[in-house]
Design a protein around this motif. Sequence first.
Motif, PDB file in Angstrom:
ATOM      1  N   HIS A  97      -5.590   3.828  -1.597  1.00 30.86           N
ATOM      2  CA  HIS A  97      -6.263   3.703  -0.306  1.00 30.86           C
ATOM      3  C   HIS A  97      -7.780   3.576  -0.391  1.00 30.86           C
ATOM      4  CE1 HIS A  97      -2.443   4.696   1.585  1.00 30.86           C
ATOM      5  NE2 HIS A  97      -2.296   5.569   0.603  1.00 30.86           N
ATOM      6  N   ASP A 102      -9.169   6.979   3.004  1.00 29.38           N
ATOM      7  CA  ASP A 102      -9.844   5.715   2.763  1.00 29.38           C
ATOM      8  C   ASP A 102     -11.355   5.921   2.917  1.00 29.38           C
ATOM      9  OD1 ASP A 102     -10.180   6.025   5.445  1.00 29.38           O
ATOM     10  OD2 ASP A 102      -8.933   4.308   6.022  1.00 29.38           O
ATOM     11  N   THR A 121      -6.936   5.832  -6.299  1.00 34.31           N
ATOM     12  CA  THR A 121      -5.884   5.828  -5.291  1.00 34.31           C
ATOM     13  C   THR A 121      -5.730   4.446  -4.653  1.00 34.31           C
ATOM     14  OG1 THR A 121      -7.265   6.382  -3.392  1.00 34.31           O
ATOM     15  CG2 THR A 121      -6.470   8.231  -4.709  1.00 34.31           C
ATOM     16  N   ASN A 162       0.803  -1.223   0.000  1.00 37.31           N
ATOM     17  CA  ASN A 162       0.000   0.000   0.000  1.00 37.31           C
ATOM     18  C   ASN A 162       0.835   1.271   0.000  1.00 37.31           C
ATOM     19  OD1 ASN A 162      -2.520  -0.886  -0.309  1.00 37.31           O
ATOM     20  ND2 ASN A 162      -3.247  -0.430   1.773  1.00 37.31           N
ATOM     21  N   LYS A 163       2.164   1.126   0.087  1.00 45.24           N
ATOM     22  CA  LYS A 163       3.017   2.310   0.146  1.00 45.24           C
ATOM     23  C   LYS A 163       3.357   2.802  -1.263  1.00 45.24           C
ATOM     24  CE  LYS A 163       3.572   3.044   4.526  1.00 45.24           C
ATOM     25  NZ  LYS A 163       4.583   2.993   5.582  1.00 45.24           N
ATOM     26  N   ASP A 179      -4.440  10.118   0.669  1.00 48.91           N
ATOM     27  CA  ASP A 179      -4.404   8.878   1.457  1.00 48.91           C
ATOM     28  C   ASP A 179      -5.747   8.571   2.136  1.00 48.91           C
ATOM     29  OD1 ASP A 179      -4.337  10.926   3.275  1.00 48.91           O
ATOM     30  OD2 ASP A 179      -2.762  10.053   4.536  1.00 48.91           O
TER      31      ASP A 179
END
Lengths: 459, 459
Positions: B391, B361, B389, A26-27, B359
Amino acid sequence: MLMMRDLKKMFEPESIAVIGASREPNKIGHVILKNLVEGGFSGQVYPVNPSAEIILYQHAFASVKDIPSQVDLAIITTPQKAVLKVLEECGEKGIKNIVIITSGFAEVGNVEDENKVREIAKRYGMAIIGVNCMGFINPYSRVDSVFNPVYKLGRPKAGEIAFISQSGAIGAAVMDLAAKMGVGISLFVSYGNATVVDETDLLEHLYQDKRTKVIAMYIEGVKDGRRFLEVAKKVTKKKPIILIKAGKTEAGVKAAASHTAALAGDYSVYSAAFRQAGIIEVESLTDLFDFSKIFLQPFPKGKRVGIITNGGGIGVLTADQVLLNGLEIAEYKLETKIKLREAMPMHVNITNPLDLAGDADASRFRQALEALYADENVDIIILTPLMQTVHLDPSIIDLIVSYSQKMEKPISVITIGGSYTEQNRALLENGGVPTYTSPYVATKAISKLAWYAGRYGKE
Amino acid sequence: MLMMRDLKKMFEPESIAVIGASREPNKIGHVILKNLVEGGFSGQVYPVNPSAEIILYQHAFASVKDIPSQVDLAIITTPQKAVLKVLEECGEKGIKNIVIITSGFAEVGNVEDENKVREIAKRYGMAIIGVNCMGFINPYSRVDSVFNPVYKLGRPKAGEIAFISQSGAIGAAVMDLAAKMGVGISLFVSYGNATVVDETDLLEHLYQDKRTKVIAMYIEGVKDGRRFLEVAKKVTKKKPIILIKAGKTEAGVKAAASHTAALAGDYSVYSAAFRQAGIIEVESLTDLFDFSKIFLQPFPKGKRVGIITNGGGIGVLTADQVLLNGLEIAEYKLETKIKLREAMPMHVNITNPLDLAGDADASRFRQALEALYADENVDIIILTPLMQTVHLDPSIIDLIVSYSQKMEKPISVITIGGSYTEQNRALLENGGVPTYTSPYVATKAISKLAWYAGRYGKE
């Protein structure tokens, strides 16, 4: 920056260090490494991470300084706290091209660190894209620093439209859209805060770049207005610039400041400057590529449009929009009329728009296209085939693509529908034919092509 | 027609005769019969053809007069020469509802036969849709006279938007698009030359029709302007009408005349009349359903918009368009600000647009949506999630759908991208959430909803 930067090695590196490469899926530092390793980049890739030995089957280095060979490009994805340190190390290692993905600089008020980045760049003679950006995609060299997984965000094929975007997420989303539409790009750059390399440097690069024929831009603010205007004026004479400006209103300006630390400024000043520079401004994000792709067509000699359709209504709407956008309805030559009258069944009227009727098959389209292509009174051809009829088969795709490839007159297609139509539309785009889903957008784009051809076409 | 027609049996027949039914797969009379037989229509279908005994496993009759039971609807697809004869037979059989697909009447100058159709209709008290049309699709009764194969032209699901279109091909193409977008319809009618049943009769019907909440229209000309205006005024008070007018220019008017024999007339007169009647006019064909679907949302109490995003740039563009379209940027209540500040990480600024950052979610979206939904200072919510993305996972779809189903505030989504985004966008539409691919169109549509709510919302 007054001198012109040479960004060739930036966009076509032979070796890349990914600083902040990670083993966690996820990075950002993992996704970028993965996209490089699996995405077809043929050069060397060096993961840099002080606490991992192997990442994605690649040997990792604790610091760029440990890499035994030359590194052309470093992509920095570390936490904000580490950026200045690793950037300094890049300088010591002699790396001249850097992408800094990491955010947390001027856009959140941390001007001090942003100035330090600028100072390090100056000291080592570095070109830096970012901070606070997504970097770039070069589909030719297969370098890709966009940190979205490929299953979520498609990458466009290699082509001739460059897209430079202050916003990373918008840039990436538009790339995803371009991939789906089948539109090719020469380069995509997300430049974020424009700390070192700014929009004007990128314009200068694209001016020289042989693969780029059209430049699309998303901007919030411009760093150095006078220089931008000067360079843009030069560029538009050779390559059209299609631009969308964000931050037109008070709320937009405020939002832009905390997004990319942009000074969005007074929109009316911007807009006037764009016009002066010959930049084509669009209002909607979806227009950006809809307008750009028409510029890959040959320049029309005039504004006289011939419309071929199998659906009366769409012909009516297209004729309206042709006139409303300053284009003209072509008057066919007498020999064209005679040729068409002989070729067509009696229920087809020889008029413009040429409505081939609901029972038209591909061969009727062929005769119509042949006649209008040969007619000197027709400068521009728009086909609006409704693909859903019983009689029209997909051989019309080959037909339109083959005429389009002659590159003597601009051809575009308007077609509306669902999945079946979308599949055929994608085939046309793959064949280099610009397609549209409404006469409204198509004719606006074509009128800009005609305007540009009139202004810059003679050279 | 001064008295109101009862078209209920037309659109919900229990038995249908297809006159001109054919065994040849490419014939209109074959495709229509096939779509009825295979499309789930639960009533009786009678093929009529003097020279075939069995078509698609159905017993065929030489004439409608040979059919032993009552027939509620006849669909005529014969050659032009035969139309008057079979229509007369329908009259003798006592069939009151007719669709005439066949063309070759006033639109090609054959006014005489068109008048005869009108005369027969009057004599027998028939309602006729057509001539020169595609008839209609009623997804509830599963009657479908559109003669495009289903693999080429998708049929939309049952829903609450009615579409009446003078052009058959455009109507059908828009249905295909609606099917792909996941937008449902209550009824689609292509009425062609409006020989007997005209656009105003259809408006009267839809005014009464309980399934229809919004009416979309494509028109070239209006038969009886005064009556249309009168009825439209009444209808718009109860149900919004979204309309596109073709034939705005000289070339368009000419093309319309040979398309549906329409008197497209002076556009400025039309446009003024539309405004006076409270009709919402759109310029682009793709706007027709993009505007219509926002009207299935609850009415907003005011014009104050809250924007939730995970992409700064798209937030900036949306904020611009909110203001440029006469809407307002909501100022959150103090308790909302406190709630959000406590819930969000420090790099998220509590502003409007609320940029949840790259980032974010689904749970961060949940907290934001919850807070803005509860805030009385927010009348309208726009979410612009960039789905690409790392996330953001698809659980955001359920979240948005569940809030949308509360039906207290209008919610819409702007999201740009390729295949992955399109899949998620389609799920949202299936859940009743209107989605858009650009802030430009979304905010225009929303501003019309706010305008309509202000004008007619109180009742």
